[in-house]
Design a protein around this motif. Sequence first.
Motif, mmCIF file in Angstrom:
data_model
loop_
_atom_site.group_PDB
_atom_site.id
_atom_site.type_symbol
_atom_site.label_atom_id
_atom_site.label_comp_id
_atom_site.label_asym_id
_atom_site.label_seq_id
_atom_site.Cartn_x
_atom_site.Cartn_y
_atom_site.Cartn_z
ATOM 1 N N LEU A 103 10.666 2.927 -1.437
ATOM 2 C CA LEU A 103 9.740 3.254 -0.338
ATOM 3 C C LEU A 103 9.243 1.985 0.348
ATOM 4 O O LEU A 103 9.046 1.961 1.566
ATOM 5 C CB LEU A 103 8.577 4.052 -0.924
ATOM 6 C CG LEU A 103 7.509 4.612 0.022
ATOM 7 C CD1 LEU A 103 8.128 5.524 1.065
ATOM 8 C CD2 LEU A 103 6.443 5.371 -0.774
ATOM 9 N N SER A 104 9.051 0.933 -0.431
ATOM 10 C CA SER A 104 8.468 -0.284 0.137
ATOM 11 C C SER A 104 9.522 -1.340 0.466
ATOM 12 O O SER A 104 9.190 -2.501 0.686
ATOM 13 C CB SER A 104 7.429 -0.860 -0.816
ATOM 14 O OG SER A 104 8.044 -1.269 -2.012
ATOM 15 N N ALA A 137 0.845 -1.213 0.000
ATOM 16 C CA ALA A 137 0.000 0.000 0.000
ATOM 17 C C ALA A 137 0.871 1.251 0.000
ATOM 18 O O ALA A 137 0.575 2.236 -0.680
ATOM 19 C CB ALA A 137 -0.923 0.002 1.224
ATOM 20 N N LEU A 138 1.964 1.189 0.755
ATOM 21 C CA LEU A 138 2.884 2.329 0.837
ATOM 22 C C LEU A 138 3.394 2.722 -0.550
ATOM 23 O O LEU A 138 3.597 3.903 -0.836
ATOM 24 C CB LEU A 138 4.058 1.935 1.741
ATOM 25 C CG LEU A 138 5.124 2.969 2.087
ATOM 26 C CD1 LEU A 138 4.520 4.197 2.744
ATOM 27 C CD2 LEU A 138 6.193 2.363 2.993
ATOM 28 N N SER A 139 3.582 1.742 -1.406
ATOM 29 C CA SER A 139 4.162 2.025 -2.725
ATOM 30 C C SER A 139 3.105 2.117 -3.824
ATOM 31 O O SER A 139 3.431 2.071 -4.998
ATOM 32 C CB SER A 139 5.203 0.962 -3.071
ATOM 33 O OG SER A 139 4.571 -0.292 -3.222
ATOM 34 N N ALA A 140 1.837 2.284 -3.450
ATOM 35 C CA ALA A 140 0.802 2.524 -4.462
ATOM 36 C C ALA A 140 1.057 3.886 -5.104
ATOM 37 O O ALA A 140 1.705 4.748 -4.506
ATOM 38 C CB ALA A 140 -0.583 2.474 -3.815
ATOM 39 N N VAL A 157 -6.725 0.193 -0.267
ATOM 40 C CA VAL A 157 -6.530 1.392 -1.095
ATOM 41 C C VAL A 157 -6.186 0.972 -2.518
ATOM 42 O O VAL A 157 -5.407 0.048 -2.734
ATOM 43 C CB VAL A 157 -5.406 2.323 -0.582
ATOM 44 C CG1 VAL A 157 -5.829 3.083 0.640
ATOM 45 C CG2 VAL A 157 -4.111 1.589 -0.342
ATOM 46 N N PRO A 185 -5.491 3.510 -5.399
ATOM 47 C CA PRO A 185 -5.496 4.838 -6.015
ATOM 48 C C PRO A 185 -5.435 4.736 -7.541
ATOM 49 O O PRO A 185 -4.801 3.824 -8.075
ATOM 50 C CB PRO A 185 -4.244 5.507 -5.457
ATOM 51 C CG PRO A 185 -3.398 4.413 -4.923
ATOM 52 C CD PRO A 185 -4.292 3.280 -4.580
ATOM 53 N N LEU A 223 9.242 4.439 -5.703
ATOM 54 C CA LEU A 223 8.166 3.709 -5.015
ATOM 55 C C LEU A 223 8.674 2.350 -4.524
ATOM 56 O O LEU A 223 8.299 1.894 -3.439
ATOM 57 C CB LEU A 223 6.962 3.520 -5.944
ATOM 58 C CG LEU A 223 6.175 4.804 -6.274
ATOM 59 C CD1 LEU A 223 5.083 4.515 -7.304
ATOM 60 C CD2 LEU A 223 5.569 5.434 -5.026
#
Lengths: 389, 389
Positions: B29-30, A28-31, B6, B8, B26
């Motif tokens: 980030l993950s 989810a963090l990298s969506a 989520v 998006p 991204l």
Amino acid sequence: MTFPPVAPPSRVLMGPGPSDVPPSVLRALSAPTVGHLDPAFLSVMDEVREMLRTVFGTANELTMPMSGTGSAGMETCVVNLVEPGDRVLVGVHGVFGTRLAEVARRAGAEVETVEAPWGRPLDPDDFRRVAKAGYDVLCVVHAETSTGVLTDLAPFAAIARETDALLLVDAVTSLGGVPVEADRHGLDAVYSGTQKCLSCPPGLSPITLSDRARQKLASRRSPVRSWYLDLNLIARYWGGERAYHHTAPVNMIYALHEALRLVLDEGLEQRYRRHRDHADALARGLEAMGLVLPVPEGSRLPPLTLVQAPDGVDEAAVRRHLLEQFGLEIGGGLGELKGKAWRIGLMGSSATTRHVTLCLAALADALHAQGFTPRGDALAAARARLGRK
Amino acid sequence: MTFPPVAPPSRVLMGPGPSDVPPSVLRALSAPTVGHLDPAFLSVMDEVREMLRTVFGTANELTMPMSGTGSAGMETCVVNLVEPGDRVLVGVHGVFGTRLAEVARRAGAEVETVEAPWGRPLDPDDFRRVAKAGYDVLCVVHAETSTGVLTDLAPFAAIARETDALLLVDAVTSLGGVPVEADRHGLDAVYSGTQKCLSCPPGLSPITLSDRARQKLASRRSPVRSWYLDLNLIARYWGGERAYHHTAPVNMIYALHEALRLVLDEGLEQRYRRHRDHADALARGLEAMGLVLPVPEGSRLPPLTLVQAPDGVDEAAVRRHLLEQFGLEIGGGLGELKGKAWRIGLMGSSATTRHVTLCLAALADALHAQGFTPRGDALAAARARLGRK
């Protein structure tokens, strides 16, 4: 001048936070990032608020994550509720009570403290005696992350009502792992962090404020000293108006959304029981090894266990051994416990039988390397507590 | 009560930030969360600081990302450099200068402002006349995100030297897209955001402080009003000592590491040219359509273009059309420009020929839908500027 890409090692996180982050939270963090005013993001914000209310046990309108870590949440609650010259009473029995007092002083408050020994909960009778003098805000640490002590909030909520003060509560290491129940207790301001029992990466601080707290906020005589943390302004972005204040940390909020989904999917009661059961099993195992847990049994904070380092054992060397040989992180002591104790976290996704088992086995290995021979069979003791054959 | 995960939508981000985030950012980030004191993470922090120094154009020791968004960086610079009673002069010609003045007032400063019309740069002669009265801190907005105006820093740096004041600079929408060159100019405190020309998700605020600024910080008569943003404390975590202050937003710092790598891999000069070229092409295209760009050509901020909404066109409906029909986000006007203008961002990964082309074509479509017939061939004008046949 450049560097290779980040390639963090695989760790088992059993320190005082961050805890292990579930794969779906990292996904989810990298969506894809969208704008902070995108209608699709505004729905995510609304859902996060709704789920946070359930976890906090509140119907408070002003419930949302602040764009900073847990300490930003602490500062938010303090600077919004405290005006220069206000009288603030803080219960201090660890690093985070000490910090609350310091933050309140910087906000211009006249601060007094009621102390308890580190490793013990705050005594409500001591607190009441002082509180009777009359304070604007009372501050209590529900879950003292530096000592692993859980303080029962009910008597402090009663003292706040008796003395007509607002009650401000640190729930950084309890939210999602231990009941907070803001409305049942009548808490006025509560802050937490995402990287503890919610098992989301660090970076956000969920907070909730009661209507009483909002009234004080709305009738302040002076502006909140911090513009970034001014809830009068921020509420207009998180609330109906959607007025731009600052650019929300979009991806972190995705991650919190997923973390909260997992909390509610599991069920709060089930989750609290899981934390309690595994903390008990860890405690039995540690005590079977001959280690001392300084916090009395009735005051232990399930998500965080304080363990005294035995005489002659180099506590930092033990942590290094765990990290290097097992990729296992536990925490060292903080403040006056530095060099003298370990803090073992069983928070959120890290509160499992796998974690308890690995930790006990790896710790025995590290202690052997330090010349300390564990006394009994830690794994058998833990297994017995978990009802395993 | 729970919600689906989520999901998006895919957007093309051409508003005032966030900008499009590259896939590798991204992914970073993950990456697995590790502890904020893990040796593997401490190396990532060091590398981030080193890369930030290069992008800021500085050798400043005190260079790092704050754990909050750009506005937290603004507040950090102000509350650390300003003591109650200090005299602060702020150049105001948009929302962010206005905000700087407000933050300085809340920090206890005696604030005066020098104004310029929104859409025009600050006039150094006006500023010098007032500054001569003697101020502790001068504040200037390098890249005014509300108007798309770039202010040349050199004359303001000279004024700061002449009047022996510290110079504090907002570089939120310039860092990584327009040269900042903190050391060459002699800037004392500069803050930025990650979600603009660095193309990292929002959530961190890179800052840098000169040695002169650090001296002021070290010799303060009163503690910094914000504990969370107190650089005396934070520097001990980011610097050699690694003293715990707050839990760093570990995954966001992974993402910033990757974003900075991409900036330096491209090369700063090449990156600045790419921003300039595409902004010029966008401007030619918009003007060919008959639209008015209120900022004079020499003062335009390449990463952000202000466009006047034509009479009779509903600016919010145009943005809705772009978002719904093309998944394309541009920004509306802020403050006194609300409802009257658009802000089109070409920041970091969003400063490409693809973005310029889609934006011009989609905007023409949206304007047609509003009954406004674009005059000339926007795409031909943009193509010509980019040297395409």
